[in-house]
Design a protein around this motif. Structure first.
Motif, mmCIF file in Angstrom:
data_model
loop_
_atom_site.group_PDB
_atom_site.id
_atom_site.type_symbol
_atom_site.label_atom_id
_atom_site.label_comp_id
_atom_site.label_asym_id
_atom_site.label_seq_id
_atom_site.Cartn_x
_atom_site.Cartn_y
_atom_site.Cartn_z
ATOM 1 N N GLU A 1 0.834 -1.188 0.000
ATOM 2 C CA GLU A 1 0.000 0.000 0.000
ATOM 3 C C GLU A 1 0.873 1.244 0.000
ATOM 4 O O GLU A 1 1.828 1.349 0.773
ATOM 5 C CB GLU A 1 -0.901 0.003 1.245
ATOM 6 N N GLY A 2 0.536 2.217 -0.842
ATOM 7 C CA GLY A 2 1.295 3.464 -0.873
ATOM 8 C C GLY A 2 2.685 3.251 -1.443
ATOM 9 O O GLY A 2 2.985 2.253 -2.084
ATOM 10 N N VAL A 3 3.546 4.223 -1.186
ATOM 11 C CA VAL A 3 4.894 4.147 -1.735
ATOM 12 C C VAL A 3 5.925 3.836 -0.673
ATOM 13 O O VAL A 3 7.094 3.671 -0.970
ATOM 14 C CB VAL A 3 5.264 5.483 -2.434
ATOM 15 N N GLY A 4 5.501 3.740 0.579
ATOM 16 C CA GLY A 4 6.457 3.429 1.622
ATOM 17 C C GLY A 4 7.281 4.649 2.010
ATOM 18 O O GLY A 4 7.168 5.729 1.435
ATOM 19 N N VAL A 5 8.103 4.447 3.002
ATOM 20 C CA VAL A 5 8.997 5.505 3.460
ATOM 21 C C VAL A 5 10.416 5.131 3.032
ATOM 22 O O VAL A 5 11.003 4.184 3.548
ATOM 23 C CB VAL A 5 8.916 5.666 4.996
ATOM 24 N N TRP A 6 10.942 5.864 2.075
ATOM 25 C CA TRP A 6 12.278 5.577 1.551
ATOM 26 C C TRP A 6 13.279 6.523 2.209
ATOM 27 O O TRP A 6 13.145 7.733 2.149
ATOM 28 C CB TRP A 6 12.301 5.755 0.031
ATOM 29 N N LYS A 7 14.296 5.931 2.830
ATOM 30 C CA LYS A 7 15.311 6.705 3.532
ATOM 31 C C LYS A 7 16.682 6.469 2.902
ATOM 32 O O LYS A 7 17.008 5.351 2.487
ATOM 33 C CB LYS A 7 15.357 6.313 5.014
ATOM 34 N N LEU A 8 17.473 7.533 2.850
ATOM 35 C CA LEU A 8 18.834 7.413 2.318
ATOM 36 C C LEU A 8 19.651 6.476 3.202
ATOM 37 O O LEU A 8 19.758 6.678 4.414
ATOM 38 C CB LEU A 8 19.491 8.789 2.253
ATOM 39 N N TYR B 1 9.053 10.496 -7.963
ATOM 40 C CA TYR B 1 7.615 10.291 -7.913
ATOM 41 C C TYR B 1 7.263 8.837 -8.238
ATOM 42 O O TYR B 1 8.034 8.116 -8.886
ATOM 43 C CB TYR B 1 6.893 11.194 -8.913
ATOM 44 N N CYS B 2 6.059 8.445 -7.813
ATOM 45 C CA CYS B 2 5.533 7.117 -8.116
ATOM 46 C C CYS B 2 4.173 7.244 -8.786
ATOM 47 O O CYS B 2 3.301 7.972 -8.296
ATOM 48 C CB CYS B 2 5.422 6.293 -6.830
ATOM 49 N N TYR B 3 4.000 6.540 -9.915
ATOM 50 C CA TYR B 3 2.737 6.527 -10.658
ATOM 51 C C TYR B 3 2.292 5.081 -10.884
ATOM 52 O O TYR B 3 3.114 4.160 -10.928
ATOM 53 C CB TYR B 3 2.896 7.192 -12.030
ATOM 54 N N LEU C 1 8.320 9.401 -3.345
ATOM 55 C CA LEU C 1 9.189 8.466 -2.646
ATOM 56 C C LEU C 1 10.177 9.192 -1.742
ATOM 57 O O LEU C 1 10.351 8.830 -0.588
ATOM 58 C CB LEU C 1 9.961 7.595 -3.648
ATOM 59 N N THR C 2 10.833 10.195 -2.294
ATOM 60 C CA THR C 2 11.830 10.917 -1.521
ATOM 61 C C THR C 2 12.131 12.255 -2.174
ATOM 62 O O THR C 2 11.984 12.417 -3.385
ATOM 63 C CB THR C 2 13.140 10.113 -1.390
#
Length: 379
Positions: A113-120, A331-333, A344-345
């Motif tokens: 679900e969603g794009v998640g939390v992307w961390k460096l 971005y996520c599409y 995403l970030t």
């Protein structure tokens, strides 16, 4: 043989149950959609008949009721339909002594679900003798290494996933993009009239030219190849940016077909449903074509923040990640509908090429002078 037969029957039962559960879920969603569709059609039919044949008195008589019904329908929140095609998948057992007792198991695949939390997580390639001078396209090798086209250094540079430099392949004429074929070869586009193929050791094995749609390819001085992708049929898609076309080839370079595109195909990616996504940067939009080059849709920026789409990649859930180099955002599409899903970030600067590591929990982002790896935190 009895153990194998029992295991086969068990897998068959698990698969039947998973498919049955999936069908029940979709049937419920279908019923809900059909109910709302019927309500909407009835209300619209009534409104159309009154407008066409009714008097002012008739219109005034049903206006309040009709407005209420249409407003309620507009605000209906339908349960999201998971259109993911791969509802189940097979997980094989570990090869060993227990293999004779259990071949594997059938698992229902859950959509994220969603794009998640992307961390460096880490960055590299910006220091040392083999640092990036102007990174562009990126690909992941079969060994899990990161191959980056360094345009300014005329090389494809290979890094291990931990950031350690591994090797460099000299590529003349300013390489722009790189992909990895199913047999492990590196295929590279550059500012020349030919596409180059290298083996895993960096030896050039083959070169081939593209062909424009109208077959005018005798003068190659005005030919520049940038965009590059491998489609779902293991064919190469090569983007020519000056004459604006995509040339399709077998992996040995044999030409299949070519078609014109609306923008310079600087980057190309292909979705799971065989759609071709092309981006051109410089305030252009992302254009979606079918596998034959017919234009389907245009993706615009999700917000007014500058829109220069560059690198792209597709996930196993058929979502497209797009780097916006002007605003430093990924971005996520949805590849299926073209709908914007989320950001995403924003922890990037002038992002170019994108690639997902083989486990898809790590996203590789190439900036001008370094490589950044992001990890998703909600897995």
């Amino acid at each position: 043989m009895k153990l194998l037969k029992d295991s086969r029957n068990k897998l068959k039962g698990e698969l039947t149950k998973a498919v049955s559960d999936r069908k029940k879920q979709l049937d419920c969603q279908k019923d809900e959609v059909m109910i709302q569709q019927t309500r909407l059609q009835t209300a619209l039919q009534m409104a159309t008949e009154v407008v066409k044949t009714g008097s002012d008195y008739d219109l005034a008589l049903i206006y309040t009721s009709l407005k209420t019904n249409l407003t309620e329908l507009r605000d209906v929140k339908l349960a999201p339909v998971d259109k993911q095609k791969a509802a189940v998948h097979f997980k094989p057992a570990h090869i060993g002594q227990e293999t004779t007792q259990k071949l594997g198991s059938v698992l229902a695949k859950q959509r994220k679900e969603g794009v998640g939390v992307w961390k460096l997580d880490r960055s590299f390639g910006d220091v040392g003798a083999e640092k990036l001078k102007y990174g562009r396209g990126v690909a992941i090798t079969q060994e899990g290494d990161i191959a980056v086209a360094d345009m300014a250094d005329s090389a494809v540079k290979i890094y291990k996933k931990d950031g350690q430099f591994k090797s460099s392949i000299t590529v003349p004429d300013n390489p722009w993009n790189v992909v990895v074929s199913s047999d492990g070869k590196l295929i590279v586009t550059n500012l020349s009239a030919s596409v180059s193929i290298y083996d895993g050791k960096g030896n050039q094995k083959h070169q081939f030219p593209t062909k424009s749609p109208d077959n005018v390819s005798s003068d190659t001085r005005d030919t520049t190849h940038w965009g590059l992708a491998i489609d779902n049929y293991n064919n190469l898609l090569v983007g020519e940016t000056r004459q604006k076309y995509i040339s399709k080839h077998h992996l040995d370079g044999t030409h299949i077909t070519s078609f014109k595109v609306p923008i310079s195909p600087v980057f190309i990616t292909v979705s799971l449903d065989a759609k071709i996504f092309i981006s051109g940067g410089m305030d252009t939009d992302v254009h979606i074509l079918n596998e034959n080059g017919v234009h389907l849709q245009t993706l615009t920026a999700p917000q007014d923040s500058g829109w220069s789409p560059y690198g792209m990649c597709c996930t196993s859930t058929n979502e497209i990640y797009i780097s916006n180099t002007s605003s430093g955002v990924i971005y996520c599409y949805s590849a299926e509908t073209g709908a914007y899903i989320g950001c995403l970030t924003k922890d990037v600067s002038k992002p170019a090429g994108l690639a997902l590591m083989n486990d898809e929990n790590q996203l590789v982002v190439v900036e001008d002078y370094c490589i950044k790896i992001f990890k998703v935190q909600n897995q």
